[in-house]
Motif scaffolding. Structure first.
Motif, PDB file in Angstrom:
ATOM      1  N   GLY A 192       0.793  -1.218   0.000  1.00 51.65           N
ATOM      2  CA  GLY A 192       0.000   0.000   0.000  1.00 51.65           C
ATOM      3  C   GLY A 192       0.829   1.273   0.000  1.00 51.65           C
ATOM      4  N   THR A 193       2.153   1.186   0.161  1.00 51.18           N
ATOM      5  CA  THR A 193       2.984   2.394   0.101  1.00 51.18           C
ATOM      6  C   THR A 193       3.604   2.521  -1.292  1.00 51.18           C
ATOM      7  OG1 THR A 193       4.928   1.219   0.904  1.00 51.18           O
ATOM      8  CG2 THR A 193       3.545   2.300   2.564  1.00 51.18           C
ATOM      9  N   LYS A 194       4.051   3.726  -1.603  1.00 58.53           N
ATOM     10  CA  LYS A 194       4.615   3.984  -2.929  1.00 58.53           C
ATOM     11  C   LYS A 194       6.103   3.637  -2.966  1.00 58.53           C
ATOM     12  CE  LYS A 194       1.513   7.733  -4.128  1.00 58.53           C
ATOM     13  NZ  LYS A 194       1.424   9.133  -4.534  1.00 58.53           N
ATOM     14  N   ALA A 195       6.581   3.348  -4.173  1.00 59.46           N
ATOM     15  CA  ALA A 195       8.009   3.116  -4.374  1.00 59.46           C
ATOM     16  C   ALA A 195       8.744   4.463  -4.287  1.00 59.46           C
ATOM     17  CB  ALA A 195       8.257   2.469  -5.720  1.00 59.46           C
ATOM     18  N   THR A 196       9.993   4.441  -3.858  1.00 57.48           N
ATOM     19  CA  THR A 196      10.790   5.668  -3.733  1.00 57.48           C
ATOM     20  C   THR A 196      11.983   5.610  -4.680  1.00 57.48           C
ATOM     21  OG1 THR A 196      12.081   4.716  -1.935  1.00 57.48           O
ATOM     22  CG2 THR A 196      10.148   6.028  -1.316  1.00 57.48           C
ATOM     23  N   MET A 197      12.500   6.788  -4.985  1.00 51.68           N
ATOM     24  CA  MET A 197      13.677   6.888  -5.841  1.00 51.68           C
ATOM     25  C   MET A 197      14.873   7.266  -4.969  1.00 51.68           C
ATOM     26  SD  MET A 197      12.509   6.251  -8.852  1.00 51.68           S
ATOM     27  CE  MET A 197      13.620   6.867 -10.067  1.00 51.68           C
ATOM     28  N   ARG A 198      15.993   6.575  -5.174  1.00 49.72           N
ATOM     29  CA  ARG A 198      17.219   6.833  -4.420  1.00 49.72           C
ATOM     30  C   ARG A 198      18.312   7.231  -5.410  1.00 49.72           C
ATOM     31  NH1 ARG A 198      21.515   3.615  -3.511  1.00 49.72           N
ATOM     32  NH2 ARG A 198      20.390   1.805  -4.286  1.00 49.72           N
ATOM     33  N   ARG A 199      19.001   8.304  -5.108  1.00 47.35           N
ATOM     34  CA  ARG A 199      20.068   8.779  -6.001  1.00 47.35           C
ATOM     35  C   ARG A 199      21.294   7.885  -5.878  1.00 47.35           C
ATOM     36  NH1 ARG A 199      22.536  14.893  -6.527  1.00 47.35           N
ATOM     37  NH2 ARG A 199      23.910  14.390  -8.255  1.00 47.35           N
ATOM     38  N   VAL A 200      21.937   7.586  -7.016  1.00 50.34           N
ATOM     39  CA  VAL A 200      23.120   6.725  -7.058  1.00 50.34           C
ATOM     40  C   VAL A 200      24.368   7.601  -7.090  1.00 50.34           C
ATOM     41  CG1 VAL A 200      24.337   4.982  -8.410  1.00 50.34           C
ATOM     42  CG2 VAL A 200      21.848   4.956  -8.311  1.00 50.34           C
ATOM     43  N   TYR A 201      25.323   7.301  -6.202  1.00 49.93           N
ATOM     44  CA  TYR A 201      26.588   8.022  -6.151  1.00 49.93           C
ATOM     45  C   TYR A 201      27.780   7.126  -6.495  1.00 49.93           C
ATOM     46  CZ  TYR A 201      24.059  11.709  -3.705  1.00 49.93           C
ATOM     47  OH  TYR A 201      23.170  12.696  -3.376  1.00 49.93           O
ATOM     48  N   ALA A 202      27.604   5.816  -6.432  1.00 45.24           N
ATOM     49  CA  ALA A 202      28.706   4.869  -6.636  1.00 45.24           C
ATOM     50  C   ALA A 202      28.794   4.445  -8.099  1.00 45.24           C
ATOM     51  CB  ALA A 202      28.498   3.641  -5.757  1.00 45.24           C
ATOM     52  N   ASN A 203      29.980   4.054  -8.511  1.00 46.81           N
ATOM     53  CA  ASN A 203      30.265   3.541  -9.851  1.00 46.81           C
ATOM     54  C   ASN A 203      29.940   4.540 -10.956  1.00 46.81           C
ATOM     55  OD1 ASN A 203      31.099   1.101  -8.720  1.00 46.81           O
ATOM     56  ND2 ASN A 203      29.026   0.276  -8.801  1.00 46.81           N
ATOM     57  N   LEU A 204      30.168   5.822 -10.714  1.00 42.29           N
ATOM     58  CA  LEU A 204      29.965   6.846 -11.731  1.00 42.29           C
ATOM     59  C   LEU A 204      31.324   7.409 -12.139  1.00 42.29           C
ATOM     60  CD1 LEU A 204      26.927   8.805 -10.284  1.00 42.29           C
ATOM     61  CD2 LEU A 204      26.920   6.975 -11.968  1.00 42.29           C
ATOM     62  N   THR A 205      31.502   7.620 -13.445  1.00 42.06           N
ATOM     63  CA  THR A 205      32.749   8.161 -13.986  1.00 42.06           C
ATOM     64  C   THR A 205      32.486   9.551 -14.548  1.00 42.06           C
ATOM     65  OG1 THR A 205      33.345   5.917 -14.655  1.00 42.06           O
ATOM     66  CG2 THR A 205      34.631   7.707 -15.588  1.00 42.06           C
ATOM     67  N   PRO A 206      33.271  10.566 -14.159  1.00 42.71           N
ATOM     68  CA  PRO A 206      33.070  11.909 -14.718  1.00 42.71           C
ATOM     69  C   PRO A 206      33.303  11.922 -16.231  1.00 42.71           C
ATOM     70  CG  PRO A 206      34.570  11.985 -12.855  1.00 42.71           C
ATOM     71  CD  PRO A 206      34.325  10.557 -13.163  1.00 42.71           C
ATOM     72  N   GLU A 207      32.629  12.845 -16.899  1.00 44.67           N
ATOM     73  CA  GLU A 207      32.712  12.935 -18.361  1.00 44.67           C
ATOM     74  C   GLU A 207      34.091  13.387 -18.832  1.00 44.67           C
ATOM     75  OE1 GLU A 207      29.971  14.915 -21.862  1.00 44.67           O
ATOM     76  OE2 GLU A 207      29.960  15.778 -19.876  1.00 44.67           O
ATOM     77  N   GLY A 208      34.749  14.272 -18.092  1.00 45.70           N
ATOM     78  CA  GLY A 208      36.074  14.758 -18.480  1.00 45.70           C
ATOM     79  C   GLY A 208      35.983  16.013 -19.329  1.00 45.70           C
ATOM     80  N   GLU A 209      36.996  16.243 -20.167  1.00 45.76           N
ATOM     81  CA  GLU A 209      37.041  17.417 -21.038  1.00 45.76           C
ATOM     82  C   GLU A 209      36.141  17.208 -22.252  1.00 45.76           C
ATOM     83  OE1 GLU A 209      38.736  20.526 -21.072  1.00 45.76           O
ATOM     84  OE2 GLU A 209      38.936  20.039 -18.962  1.00 45.76           O
ATOM     85  N   VAL A 210      35.322  18.221 -22.547  1.00 47.07           N
ATOM     86  CA  VAL A 210      34.427  18.187 -23.702  1.00 47.07           C
ATOM     87  C   VAL A 210      34.876  19.285 -24.657  1.00 47.07           C
ATOM     88  CG1 VAL A 210      32.048  18.440 -24.462  1.00 47.07           C
ATOM     89  CG2 VAL A 210      32.538  17.381 -22.266  1.00 47.07           C
ATOM     90  N   THR A 211      35.188  18.934 -25.895  1.00 45.20           N
ATOM     91  CA  THR A 211      35.611  19.940 -26.865  1.00 45.20           C
ATOM     92  C   THR A 211      34.386  20.556 -27.529  1.00 45.20           C
ATOM     93  OG1 THR A 211      35.819  18.266 -28.575  1.00 45.20           O
ATOM     94  CG2 THR A 211      37.799  18.797 -27.347  1.00 45.20           C
ATOM     95  N   TYR A 212      34.464  21.864 -27.741  1.00 45.14           N
ATOM     96  CA  TYR A 212      33.389  22.566 -28.431  1.00 45.14           C
ATOM     97  C   TYR A 212      33.468  22.289 -29.927  1.00 45.14           C
ATOM     98  CZ  TYR A 212      32.580  25.396 -24.246  1.00 45.14           C
ATOM     99  OH  TYR A 212      32.293  25.824 -22.985  1.00 45.14           O
ATOM    100  N   GLN A 213      32.326  22.278 -30.600  1.00 44.12           N
ATOM    101  CA  GLN A 213      32.315  22.123 -32.042  1.00 44.12           C
ATOM    102  C   GLN A 213      32.927  23.368 -32.693  1.00 44.12           C
ATOM    103  OE1 GLN A 213      28.445  21.402 -33.631  1.00 44.12           O
ATOM    104  NE2 GLN A 213      29.205  20.921 -35.672  1.00 44.12           N
ATOM    105  N   PHE A 214      32.605  24.547 -32.141  1.00 49.11           N
ATOM    106  CA  PHE A 214      33.171  25.809 -32.605  1.00 49.11           C
ATOM    107  C   PHE A 214      33.794  26.500 -31.400  1.00 49.11           C
ATOM    108  CE2 PHE A 214      29.386  24.978 -35.174  1.00 49.11           C
ATOM    109  CZ  PHE A 214      29.979  24.881 -36.433  1.00 49.11           C
ATOM    110  N   PRO A 215      34.969  27.133 -31.545  1.00 47.27           N
ATOM    111  CA  PRO A 215      35.589  27.826 -30.408  1.00 47.27           C
ATOM    112  C   PRO A 215      34.717  28.989 -29.925  1.00 47.27           C
ATOM    113  CG  PRO A 215      37.104  27.696 -32.265  1.00 47.27           C
ATOM    114  CD  PRO A 215      35.791  27.196 -32.737  1.00 47.27           C
TER     115      PRO A 215
END
Length: 112
Positions: free
Chosen positions: A76-99
């Motif tokens: 009778g209770t609702k499901a909850t959402m939990r934020r994940v912090y583990a096993n995540l890799t940062p995106e790093g440097e992103v190059t612009y298509q145009f400077p």
């Protein structure tokens, strides 16, 4: 007045160029013209990349945040959402298509 260099121009380009003192710089080449100040380029006004703000999870998905649905503990209770912090890799440097121009570029661009 009377100088070949303008104080205003020096203020505008000072973040981008460094003026060396004539007393401390080496002697110029014989065929080169002598100036009171010599410009040395320090940086470019363009930005070619930025630090990415997204993360990649173990499945290869790319997003700003990841959540996992947790089933309810009681009936009778609702499901909850939990934020994940583990096993995540940062995106790093992103190059612009145009400077892009740097935010601290000291010139006002005007379209008439």
């Amino acid at each position: 007045m009377g100088n070949s260099d303008s104080k205003t121009v020096k203020k505008i380009i000072s973040p981008l160029y460094n003026y060396s003192d004539p007393k401390t710089r080496p002697e110029p080449e014989p065929n080169r013209e002598r100036n009171s100040y010599e410009c040395v380029k320090l940086a470019t006004p363009y930005v070619f990349s930025r630090k990415g703000s997204m993360f990649t999870d173990e499945d290869g998905d790319l997003a700003h945040e990841f959540y996992v649905e947790e089933p309810p503990n009681k009936k009778g209770t609702k499901a909850t959402m939990r934020r994940v912090y583990a096993n995540l890799t940062p995106e790093g440097e992103v190059t612009y298509q145009f400077p892009r121009l740097h935010a601290d570029f000291p010139v006002i661009l005007h379209q008439s």
